[in-house]
Design a protein around this motif. Structure first.
Motif, PDB file in Angstrom:
ATOM      1  N   GLU A  24      46.308  52.620  23.702  1.00  0.00           N
ATOM      2  CA  GLU A  24      47.012  52.633  22.413  1.00  0.00           C
ATOM      3  C   GLU A  24      46.185  53.345  21.353  1.00  0.00           C
ATOM      4  O   GLU A  24      46.716  54.100  20.545  1.00  0.00           O
ATOM      5  N   GLU A 147      46.605  45.258  28.158  1.00  0.00           N
ATOM      6  CA  GLU A 147      46.391  46.648  28.619  1.00  0.00           C
ATOM      7  C   GLU A 147      45.526  46.687  29.868  1.00  0.00           C
ATOM      8  O   GLU A 147      44.724  45.767  30.135  1.00  0.00           O
ATOM      9  N   ARG A 184      52.192  48.526  29.512  1.00  0.00           N
ATOM     10  CA  ARG A 184      51.779  48.879  28.140  1.00  0.00           C
ATOM     11  C   ARG A 184      50.860  50.096  28.133  1.00  0.00           C
ATOM     12  O   ARG A 184      50.997  50.999  27.308  1.00  0.00           O
ATOM     13  N   HIS A 188      51.845  53.746  26.326  1.00  0.00           N
ATOM     14  CA  HIS A 188      51.054  54.406  25.276  1.00  0.00           C
ATOM     15  C   HIS A 188      50.586  55.795  25.725  1.00  0.00           C
ATOM     16  O   HIS A 188      50.675  56.764  24.974  1.00  0.00           O
TER      17      HIS A 188
END
Ligand code: CP
Length: 322
Positions: A24, A147, A184, A188
């Motif tokens: 991210e 993550e 996730r 990203h």
């Protein structure tokens, strides 16, 4: 810190981060730096002499509070291939059972002279906490449902190696998106590199709120399948789920499992990924998992190059001349 390994197209790679905690927070340039560096390490693993000396004198510790087959062994081998000393810590049999805290445990291990700590923990943010309290570099090897950056990177790297690009591709992440740290990290990374991402599964496992991340949400795999260049089937995480999120395993497999019939509805060149471990017969049938569209074992091979790249960049070492 900076490392200046030359990328294949000879543009210099600049890396300044001490930790790799998630995709991210990485820029597109940083993602490309990791992927381009990994590309060079693929070649190292194909040599007869698979060893480099970049991390000679450095110490890498695996600090795993959850089970792992791929990630732990891959980080160990990646560190050894770069000539680092390696240590493996598992919570079972440690002084955690005597009441020592997570941070005290990590600080005591760091006091032995650790350069990089690779951390897996069931609590989201656990590696970030260590990054705040320790002086060494920290790599997130999976924190709860948050993550798993090196898994996201190796998935993206595998796509880029096979398809030749990420920009413009449509990638479906199928299954237990709500509980998935892999989803996730993929979301990203893929969005920053220009892919269109669809998350698909039952509404109990794929909440509509995921649209806020910039992805398309779908609940019917057969409808989206003809549009997909890549289908990444995620494991049903029985250990993180409350019960009753779908009627039965059989029902899940019927609606979302990749089997031969469903594969025939996909594009002829569709690429099938699965981060593993897989529940054979649930997310994917054995003939599809082991079939020609599958890159499941290539993902594992590529994971080694990605982890070498992450360790190399975090340690800030100049490249050894081949
Ligand atoms: N994909 C993955 O993280 O596998 P392990 O749990 O075996 O490390």
């Amino acid at each position: 810190m900076s490392a200046d390994l030359a990328a294949p197209e000879k543009k210099p790679i600049v890396w300044t981060r001490r930790h790799l905690l998630g995709l991210e927070e990485l820029s597109r340039a940083e993602l490309e730096a990791l992927l381009d560096t990994a590309e060079q390490f693929v070649e190292v693993s194909q040599r007869r002499r698979k060893k480099r000396s970049d991390l000679k004198g450095k110490v890498v510790v695996n600090l795993f509070f959850e089970p792992s087959t791929r990630t732990r062994t891959s980080f160990s081998l990646a560190a050894k291939r770069l000539s680092a000393d390696t240590l493996d810590f598992t919570s079972g049999g440690s002084s955690i059972s005597k009441g020592e805290t997570f941070i005290d445990t990590a600080k005591n291990i760091e006091a032995m002279g650790i350069d990089i700590m690779v951390v897996r923990h069931s609590v989201p943010g656990a590696p970030h906490l260590l990054a705040q309290h320790l002086g060494c570099g920290v790599i997130n090897a999976g924190d709860g449902a948050h993550e798993h950056p090196t898994q996201g990177l190796l998935d993206i790297f595998t796509i880029r190696r096979i398809k030749g690009r990420i920009e413009g591709l449509t990638v479906a992440l199928v299954g237990d998106i709500a509980h998935s740290r892999v989803a996730r990290s993929n979301i990203h990374g893929l969005l920053k590199l220009g892919a269109h991402v669809i998350v698909c599964g039952p509404s109990t496992l794929v909440p509509q709120t995921f649209t806020q991340l910039g992805v398309e949400v779908a609940h019917h795999l057969d409808e989206i399948l003809p549009r997909c260049d890549v289908v990444n089937v995620l494991r049903i995480q029985f250990e993180r789920q409350r019960s009753g999120l779908f009627p039965s395993i059989h029902e899940y497999a019927r609606l979302f499992g990749m089997d031969s019939t469903r594969l025939h509805r996909a594009r002829p060149d569709v690429l099938l990924l699965a981060p593993g471990p897989i529940n054979r017969g649930v997310e994917v049938t054995p003939e599809v998992a082991d079939g020609p569209h599958s890159a499941i074992l290539q993902q594992v091979t590529n994971g080694l190059a990605i982890r070498m790249a992450a360790l190399y960049l975090l340690c800030g070492q100049p490249a050894e001349q081949p």
